[in-house]
Enzyme design. Structure first.
Site, short mmCIF file in Angstrom:
data_model
loop_
_atom_site.label_atom_id
_atom_site.label_comp_id
_atom_site.label_asym_id
_atom_site.label_seq_id
_atom_site.Cartn_x
_atom_site.Cartn_y
_atom_site.Cartn_z
N LEU A 98 0.84 -1.20 0.00
CA LEU A 98 0.00 0.00 0.00
C LEU A 98 0.87 1.24 0.00
CD1 LEU A 98 -2.93 -0.86 2.42
CD2 LEU A 98 -2.50 -1.61 0.09
N GLY A 143 0.91 -5.28 1.26
CA GLY A 143 -0.08 -5.30 0.18
C GLY A 143 0.42 -5.97 -1.09
N ASN A 167 4.31 -7.51 6.72
CA ASN A 167 5.18 -6.87 7.73
C ASN A 167 4.49 -5.72 8.46
OD1 ASN A 167 5.12 -5.30 5.39
ND2 ASN A 167 7.10 -4.39 5.81
N GLU A 168 3.15 -5.69 8.45
CA GLU A 168 2.41 -4.54 8.98
C GLU A 168 2.84 -4.15 10.40
OE1 GLU A 168 1.22 -6.64 6.92
OE2 GLU A 168 -0.14 -5.63 5.53
#
Ligand SMILES: CC/C=C\C/C=C\C/C=C\C/C=C/C(=O)SCCNC(=O)CCNC(=O)[C@H](O)C(C)(C)COP(=O)(O)OP(=O)(O)OC[C@H]1O[C@@H](n2cnc3c(N)ncnc32)[C@H](O)[C@@H]1OP(=O)(O)O
Length: 292
Positions: A98, A143, A167-168
């Site tokens: 993202l 994303g 990996n958020e």
């Protein structure tokens, strides 16, 4: 419907559909070009190759997401196409995920529009009637990894510099439940618990071992392998394969569809927090710093 919404979204974001061009490639094949997504019919009959072309890192901007969804929708509606290979035109990067700038310093209306576009992209890819094979020729965090996980088959380039995973948490973000569901459906519950909490990005050998990808091949064979895998998938009649895919994926997609508006509101509330905005700014700043 999604196409109309996408067109409206493109207009709102200032992208002119009239700039789409059609040209003939060397083999006489028709080649559709948008700004950020290039669609090339391939030598394999019925198969198109979509190349992500949103430099420098194929981040998933609103414009990119819109063009991508429109491209997929066009291919789905064109009965000459049965399969699509997704790959990148940006060297070494499949997609950086993202676009962080879409989630930083904007207003709630923008966050709502952006998050709906992310949701629509995922639903389109995850439930596509086409066979989708990801030819992952670069790094694909968050994303970017989600797009690959939502395909039917994944071929990854054997380059130890490439990393793949959700990996958020490393960005101070909570992974959306449908990202989590997509990972769990691919690598299982226990492996996802560890991967998601630690925000792990896996090199090719580990991604293969976990089942995050189906094949790891030399970098120069990623696309050709994806195309030969496609041939195998296309040997199955479309209607039985599509019904089977739908049976397996419907519950996961329905979970988001049922909670789509609440998920948008959760996203807005979460991303608008001062602490989250600060984390994202620091993360972006760190990306800049590492260059110096
Ligand atoms: C309660 C819960 C409710 C709802 C859920 C709420 C929140 C969850 C929300 C979202 C989930 C998030 C999903 C995501 O996808 S977040 C994005 C994750 N992506 C990353 O961490 C990748 C970051 N980038 C990198 O690691 C490197 O850039 C990369 C390895 C991809 C490439 O490295 P390289 O050295 O080749 O290039 P750079 O110099 O680092 O970058 C060039 C240029 O591009 C900019 N950049 C990079 N990544 C992004 C990005 N994702 N978005 C926007 N811009 C990006 C980078 O800053 C450089 O810009 P500049 O300095 O201006 O040249």
């Amino acid at each position: 419907m999604a196409l109309a919404a996408g067109r409206a979204m493109l207009m709102r974001s200032g992208v002119r559909l009239g700039t789409q061009a059609a040209a003939r490639g060397g083999n006489g094949a028709r080649r559709f070009m948008n700004h950020r997504v290039v669609v090339e019919p391939n030598t394999v009959p019925g198969v198109a190759v979509i190349k992500f072309k949103n430099p420098p890192v194929n981040s998933l901007t609103l414009e990119f997401l819109t063009e991508f969804v429109i491209c997929l929708e066009k291919l789905e509606n064109d009965k000459t196409f049965r399969g699509v290979v997704l790959t990148s035109d940006c060297p070494g990067i499949f997609s950086a995920g993202l676009d962080l700038r879409e989630m930083c310093g904007k207003n709630p209306a923008h966050y709502a529009e952006y998050w709906r576009a992310v949701q629509e992209m995922w639903l389109k890819v995850y439930l596509s009637n086409l066979v989708l094979v990801a030819a992952i020729n670069g790094t694909s965090p968050a994303g970017g990894c989600l797009i690959a996980l939502s395909c039917d088959y994944r071929v990854l380039a054997d380059n130890p510099r490439y990393r793949m995973g959700l990996n958020e948490t490393l960005l101070g973000l909570v992974v959306p439940f449908w990202f989590k569901d997509t990972l769990v459906n691919t690598i299982g519950h226990r492996a996802s618990e560890r991967a998601l909490q630690l925000g792990l990005l896996f090199p090719p050998a580990e991604a293969l071992q976990l089942g995050m990808v189906d094949q790891v091949v030399p970098e120069d064979q990623v696309q050709s392998t994806a195309l030969s895998v496609m041939t195998q998938w296309l040997a199955i009649p479309d209607h039985v394969r599509q019904l089977t895919k739908n049976m397996i994926r419907k519950a996961t997609a329905d979970h988001l569809i049922k909670h789509q508006e609440a998920d948008i509101q959760n996203f807005i509330n979460f991303i608008s927090r001062d602490s989250i905005q600060k984390s994202l700014q620091v993360y972006l700043e760190n990306l800049k710093q590492k260059k110096h």
